[in-house]
Design a protein around this motif. Sequence first.
Motif, mmCIF file in Angstrom:
data_model
loop_
_atom_site.group_PDB
_atom_site.id
_atom_site.type_symbol
_atom_site.label_atom_id
_atom_site.label_comp_id
_atom_site.label_asym_id
_atom_site.label_seq_id
_atom_site.Cartn_x
_atom_site.Cartn_y
_atom_site.Cartn_z
ATOM 1 N N THR A 86 35.502 39.999 39.520
ATOM 2 C CA THR A 86 35.989 41.089 38.669
ATOM 3 C C THR A 86 35.111 41.208 37.426
ATOM 4 O O THR A 86 34.662 40.210 36.878
ATOM 5 N N ASP A 87 34.911 42.430 36.956
ATOM 6 C CA ASP A 87 34.119 42.672 35.742
ATOM 7 C C ASP A 87 35.043 42.548 34.526
ATOM 8 O O ASP A 87 35.620 43.525 34.060
ATOM 9 N N TYR A 88 35.162 41.341 34.024
ATOM 10 C CA TYR A 88 36.086 41.072 32.922
ATOM 11 C C TYR A 88 35.671 41.727 31.614
ATOM 12 O O TYR A 88 36.523 42.143 30.833
ATOM 13 N N LYS A 89 34.390 41.833 31.381
ATOM 14 C CA LYS A 89 33.950 42.487 30.141
ATOM 15 C C LYS A 89 34.339 43.958 30.138
ATOM 16 O O LYS A 89 34.768 44.492 29.111
ATOM 17 N N ALA A 90 34.223 44.623 31.271
ATOM 18 C CA ALA A 90 34.644 46.025 31.362
ATOM 19 C C ALA A 90 36.141 46.143 31.091
ATOM 20 O O ALA A 90 36.573 47.060 30.385
ATOM 21 N N LEU A 91 36.937 45.215 31.628
ATOM 22 C CA LEU A 91 38.381 45.248 31.371
ATOM 23 C C LEU A 91 38.680 45.010 29.897
ATOM 24 O O LEU A 91 39.532 45.681 29.313
ATOM 25 N N ALA A 92 37.998 44.055 29.292
ATOM 26 C CA ALA A 92 38.223 43.762 27.867
ATOM 27 C C ALA A 92 37.859 44.965 27.001
ATOM 28 O O ALA A 92 38.520 45.225 25.994
ATOM 29 N N ARG A 93 36.829 45.693 27.395
ATOM 30 C CA ARG A 93 36.453 46.903 26.634
ATOM 31 C C ARG A 93 37.503 47.996 26.792
ATOM 32 O O ARG A 93 37.844 48.680 25.829
ATOM 33 N N ARG A 94 38.006 48.188 28.006
ATOM 34 C CA ARG A 94 38.987 49.259 28.256
ATOM 35 C C ARG A 94 40.371 48.909 27.743
ATOM 36 O O ARG A 94 41.139 49.810 27.366
ATOM 37 N N TYR A 95 40.713 47.632 27.765
ATOM 38 C CA TYR A 95 42.054 47.196 27.380
ATOM 39 C C TYR A 95 41.943 46.053 26.370
ATOM 40 O O TYR A 95 42.137 44.886 26.710
ATOM 41 N N PRO A 96 41.644 46.370 25.117
ATOM 42 C CA PRO A 96 41.358 45.309 24.143
ATOM 43 C C PRO A 96 42.537 44.401 23.822
ATOM 44 O O PRO A 96 42.335 43.318 23.292
ATOM 45 N N ASN A 97 43.751 44.790 24.160
ATOM 46 C CA ASN A 97 44.898 43.938 23.851
ATOM 47 C C ASN A 97 45.543 43.361 25.108
ATOM 48 O O ASN A 97 46.705 42.990 25.095
ATOM 49 N N CYS A 98 44.804 43.286 26.197
ATOM 50 C CA CYS A 98 45.392 42.746 27.427
ATOM 51 C C CYS A 98 45.098 41.252 27.553
ATOM 52 O O CYS A 98 44.319 40.693 26.791
ATOM 53 N N PHE A 99 45.742 40.630 28.521
ATOM 54 C CA PHE A 99 45.509 39.228 28.833
ATOM 55 C C PHE A 99 44.602 39.165 30.050
ATOM 56 O O PHE A 99 44.822 39.866 31.034
ATOM 57 N N LEU A 100 43.574 38.320 29.984
ATOM 58 C CA LEU A 100 42.630 38.163 31.091
ATOM 59 C C LEU A 100 42.409 36.683 31.376
ATOM 60 O O LEU A 100 42.339 35.875 30.452
ATOM 61 N N ALA A 101 42.251 36.361 32.653
ATOM 62 C CA ALA A 101 41.916 34.994 33.056
ATOM 63 C C ALA A 101 41.259 35.030 34.428
ATOM 64 O O ALA A 101 41.612 35.850 35.267
ATOM 65 N N GLY A 102 40.312 34.123 34.630
ATOM 66 C CA GLY A 102 39.706 33.960 35.943
ATOM 67 C C GLY A 102 38.228 34.250 36.019
ATOM 68 O O GLY A 102 37.659 34.302 37.107
ATOM 69 N N GLU A 103 37.592 34.423 34.880
ATOM 70 C CA GLU A 103 36.181 34.816 34.869
ATOM 71 C C GLU A 103 35.236 33.677 35.265
ATOM 72 O O GLU A 103 34.131 33.916 35.740
ATOM 73 N N GLY A 104 35.647 32.453 35.072
ATOM 74 C CA GLY A 104 34.792 31.311 35.408
ATOM 75 C C GLY A 104 34.609 31.166 36.908
ATOM 76 O O GLY A 104 35.477 31.522 37.696
ATOM 77 N N ASP A 105 33.465 30.612 37.298
ATOM 78 C CA ASP A 105 33.074 30.583 38.707
ATOM 79 C C ASP A 105 32.758 29.162 39.162
ATOM 80 O O ASP A 105 31.853 28.512 38.631
ATOM 81 N N ASN A 106 33.483 28.694 40.167
ATOM 82 C CA ASN A 106 33.256 27.328 40.649
ATOM 83 C C ASN A 106 31.893 27.154 41.307
ATOM 84 O O ASN A 106 31.386 26.041 41.395
ATOM 85 N N ARG A 107 31.272 28.233 41.747
ATOM 86 C CA ARG A 107 29.933 28.126 42.340
ATOM 87 C C ARG A 107 28.920 27.674 41.289
ATOM 88 O O ARG A 107 27.993 26.932 41.592
ATOM 89 N N VAL A 108 29.147 28.090 40.043
ATOM 90 C CA VAL A 108 28.289 27.627 38.945
ATOM 91 C C VAL A 108 28.496 26.131 38.741
ATOM 92 O O VAL A 108 27.527 25.373 38.584
ATOM 93 N N LEU A 109 29.754 25.700 38.770
ATOM 94 C CA LEU A 109 30.032 24.271 38.613
ATOM 95 C C LEU A 109 29.457 23.468 39.771
ATOM 96 O O LEU A 109 28.935 22.363 39.574
#
Length: 164
Positions: A86-109
């Motif tokens: 999911t494009d979390y930055k786009a969501l944060a821009r469109r909905y500045p007062n919303c709650f977001l979680a899940g942007e981290g990626d286990n493939r990076v880890l």
Amino acid sequence: NRRVFRAFARLPVNFVVCHDDIVLANGPVCSPAWMRRFIFPRYAEYWSLLKAAGKEVIFMADGCMDAFADDIMACGARGIISEPFTDYKALARRYPNCFLAGEGDNRVLMRNRPAEIRAMVESMAETGRMSGGYMMCIGNHIPFNVPADAIKRYLDLAAERAVR
């Protein structure tokens, strides 16, 4: 489902997490037109029962929520928990007062490259500063085979960087 949501509305909680796997990593499971005709009106109805009782709805789905995020928010959700597709930055821009979680990626880890883990955490912290509510979260979870030192590095960096 109405019974379930009426019962949820009576619970002594402030938030209700509603999980429905409406998306995959590459997008919607069902046609957006079909979802908008048959599913999203039900979400709006059920979630209005919770909203009337003073509760907030957090929507959770596995996969990429980009195609349906606006629909979910229009139904009355306060935020979205999903996966790093999911494009979390786009969501944060469109909905500045919303709650977001899940942007981290286990493939990076899994790759366990310190610079890459640092870049991921810094990007997540940036999204967090854009959002009214953000949780540092590996959206595709941390399976048993992720190197322990990668997890520690992620947690240490998150503790250091995830400050407003």
